[in-house]
Design a protein around this motif. Sequence first.
Motif, PDB file in Angstrom:
ATOM      1  N   LEU A 244      13.361 -10.628  14.528  1.00 59.33           N
ATOM      2  CA  LEU A 244      13.422 -10.228  15.934  1.00 59.33           C
ATOM      3  C   LEU A 244      14.509  -9.189  16.189  1.00 59.33           C
ATOM      4  CD1 LEU A 244      12.267 -10.719  18.758  1.00 59.33           C
ATOM      5  CD2 LEU A 244      13.902 -12.604  19.018  1.00 59.33           C
ATOM      6  N   ASP A 245      15.595  -9.209  15.422  1.00 60.46           N
ATOM      7  CA  ASP A 245      16.700  -8.266  15.654  1.00 60.46           C
ATOM      8  C   ASP A 245      16.263  -6.812  15.497  1.00 60.46           C
ATOM      9  OD1 ASP A 245      18.539 -10.172  16.333  1.00 60.46           O
ATOM     10  OD2 ASP A 245      19.443 -10.322  14.338  1.00 60.46           O
ATOM     11  N   TYR A 246      15.296  -6.554  14.626  1.00 60.25           N
ATOM     12  CA  TYR A 246      14.785  -5.185  14.472  1.00 60.25           C
ATOM     13  C   TYR A 246      14.303  -4.666  15.821  1.00 60.25           C
ATOM     14  CZ  TYR A 246      11.426  -1.465  13.362  1.00 60.25           C
ATOM     15  OH  TYR A 246      10.723  -0.284  13.340  1.00 60.25           O
TER      16      TYR A 246
ATOM     17  N   ASP B 291       0.847  -1.195   0.000  1.00 62.28           N
ATOM     18  CA  ASP B 291       0.000   0.000   0.000  1.00 62.28           C
ATOM     19  C   ASP B 291       0.885   1.248   0.000  1.00 62.28           C
ATOM     20  OD1 ASP B 291      -1.662   2.238   1.163  1.00 62.28           O
ATOM     21  OD2 ASP B 291      -3.177   0.653   1.229  1.00 62.28           O
ATOM     22  N   PRO B 292       0.535   2.274  -0.750  1.00 64.35           N
ATOM     23  CA  PRO B 292       1.339   3.507  -0.757  1.00 64.35           C
ATOM     24  C   PRO B 292       1.437   4.172   0.616  1.00 64.35           C
ATOM     25  CG  PRO B 292      -0.307   3.541  -2.522  1.00 64.35           C
ATOM     26  CD  PRO B 292      -0.569   2.315  -1.725  1.00 64.35           C
ATOM     27  N   ARG B 293       0.486   3.880   1.489  1.00 66.68           N
ATOM     28  CA  ARG B 293       0.500   4.471   2.835  1.00 66.68           C
ATOM     29  C   ARG B 293       1.424   3.721   3.792  1.00 66.68           C
ATOM     30  NH1 ARG B 293      -4.957   3.497   4.949  1.00 66.68           N
ATOM     31  NH2 ARG B 293      -4.761   1.652   3.618  1.00 66.68           N
ATOM     32  N   ALA B 294       1.907   2.564   3.397  1.00 60.75           N
ATOM     33  CA  ALA B 294       2.694   1.709   4.293  1.00 60.75           C
ATOM     34  C   ALA B 294       3.982   2.396   4.729  1.00 60.75           C
ATOM     35  CB  ALA B 294       3.007   0.385   3.604  1.00 60.75           C
ATOM     36  N   TYR B 295       4.337   2.211   5.993  1.00 60.19           N
ATOM     37  CA  TYR B 295       5.603   2.767   6.473  1.00 60.19           C
ATOM     38  C   TYR B 295       6.196   1.839   7.527  1.00 60.19           C
ATOM     39  CZ  TYR B 295       3.439   4.282  10.885  1.00 60.19           C
ATOM     40  OH  TYR B 295       2.818   4.300  12.111  1.00 60.19           O
ATOM     41  N   LEU B 296       7.481   1.985   7.736  1.00 61.21           N
ATOM     42  CA  LEU B 296       8.213   1.297   8.797  1.00 61.21           C
ATOM     43  C   LEU B 296       9.246   2.277   9.325  1.00 61.21           C
ATOM     44  CD1 LEU B 296       8.966  -1.324  10.380  1.00 61.21           C
ATOM     45  CD2 LEU B 296      10.597  -1.811   8.530  1.00 61.21           C
ATOM     46  N   LEU B 297       9.165   2.618  10.603  1.00 62.69           N
ATOM     47  CA  LEU B 297      10.092   3.590  11.180  1.00 62.69           C
ATOM     48  C   LEU B 297      11.473   2.980  11.386  1.00 62.69           C
ATOM     49  CD1 LEU B 297       7.915   5.302  13.965  1.00 62.69           C
ATOM     50  CD2 LEU B 297       8.243   6.028  11.581  1.00 62.69           C
ATOM     51  N   SER B 298      12.475   3.793  11.163  1.00 60.73           N
ATOM     52  CA  SER B 298      13.846   3.384  11.484  1.00 60.73           C
ATOM     53  C   SER B 298      14.091   3.603  12.974  1.00 60.73           C
ATOM     54  CB  SER B 298      14.845   4.217  10.684  1.00 60.73           C
ATOM     55  OG  SER B 298      14.805   5.575  11.107  1.00 60.73           O
ATOM     56  N   THR B 299      15.161   3.020  13.477  1.00 53.31           N
ATOM     57  CA  THR B 299      15.513   3.237  14.884  1.00 53.31           C
ATOM     58  C   THR B 299      15.769   4.708  15.154  1.00 53.31           C
ATOM     59  OG1 THR B 299      16.410   1.005  15.150  1.00 53.31           O
ATOM     60  CG2 THR B 299      17.193   2.683  16.686  1.00 53.31           C
ATOM     61  N   ASP B 300      16.403   5.406  14.220  1.00 58.07           N
ATOM     62  CA  ASP B 300      16.662   6.839  14.410  1.00 58.07           C
ATOM     63  C   ASP B 300      15.361   7.629  14.526  1.00 58.07           C
ATOM     64  OD1 ASP B 300      19.375   6.528  14.437  1.00 58.07           O
ATOM     65  OD2 ASP B 300      19.683   7.097  12.335  1.00 58.07           O
TER      66      ASP B 300
END
Length: 347
Positions: A104-106, A66-75
Amino acid sequence: MNRLTTTEAMDLLQHGDLLQLGQAADAIRRARYGNLATFLIDRNINYTNVCQNECRFCAFYCKQDDPRAYLLSTDQILAKCKETVAAGGTQVMIQGGLYPGLGLDYYLDMLRAIKRAFPQLVIHSFTATEIQHFAKEAGLSIRETLLRLQDAGLASLPGGGAEILDDAVRSRVSPKKISTADYLDVMRTAHSIGMESTATMVIGLGETMEQRIASMARVRDLQDETGGFRAFILWTFQPHHTELERAGEAGEKVSAIDYMRTLAVSRLFFDNIAHIQGSWVTQGERIGQLTLTFGADDAGSIMLEENVVRAAGTQYDMTQNKMVRLIKAAGFTPAQRDTEYRVLKKF
């Protein structure tokens, strides 16, 4: 006072006088906490909106393409933590969807980074649904998964993912989601390693009153066994923009009277759970204020960020000053607390 049976709770939920229920719940609340009403300053951080569960009552999730999909980085998560600390927050509640193949490492790296940068923040995060997902993807047991997360900095679990702990309801509104037995097993396992949690219930999903009481009974029974639930938190389903609404199956929103009645019964029913939290997030400021006279001793969180309920079209904003004014106007002494319900400051 004798323990309320499920039959008695059922009768009160269906036929009890609203004001008498409120008075009875308030008497218990005042006997335990006097005139004190607490609140928390924290931030909800939704690290992703991608979720393979695709619950029919959720307006927040989307698919991976989906164009709305996101995943935040640790920063990005650390930046949100920094803002939380600057605003006087003491806790972050990190939750997201079930992102396929993330690993799991994420999550372990995220937790370690937060604890390195902001050791003062309590990480009260990840629902039982997410824990099960992490474990399956890593090929680990629930216990080993929780131990690794705990070692990386996870302090406690929120109660999210419970909705109604009845598989007939769950199969209709969230058929891919964690089962009642599995949800309770995650919580039982967390409690067994010294990781406490909260318990939640979402009403208005087309459940019967019997199913509400049965859900509450399952939480009470587990609390008898483990003693690991710090609080019970009652929410109401927000139907807008959900698949249930689009399919014409959402029904009418739960009324304030129904919410208050169920809240009062929960205070009477949960003789083994210390804290009952009201929900201004779904009910608004005025009803949130009234919850303090219907058994709730905690007004919830300021919530510096909240996305899931907002995605369903319900939006109320809260500040510390506003929360203090509301609690005082209800006739109580406001106090900021920490995750473990220890008072940090009275106003």
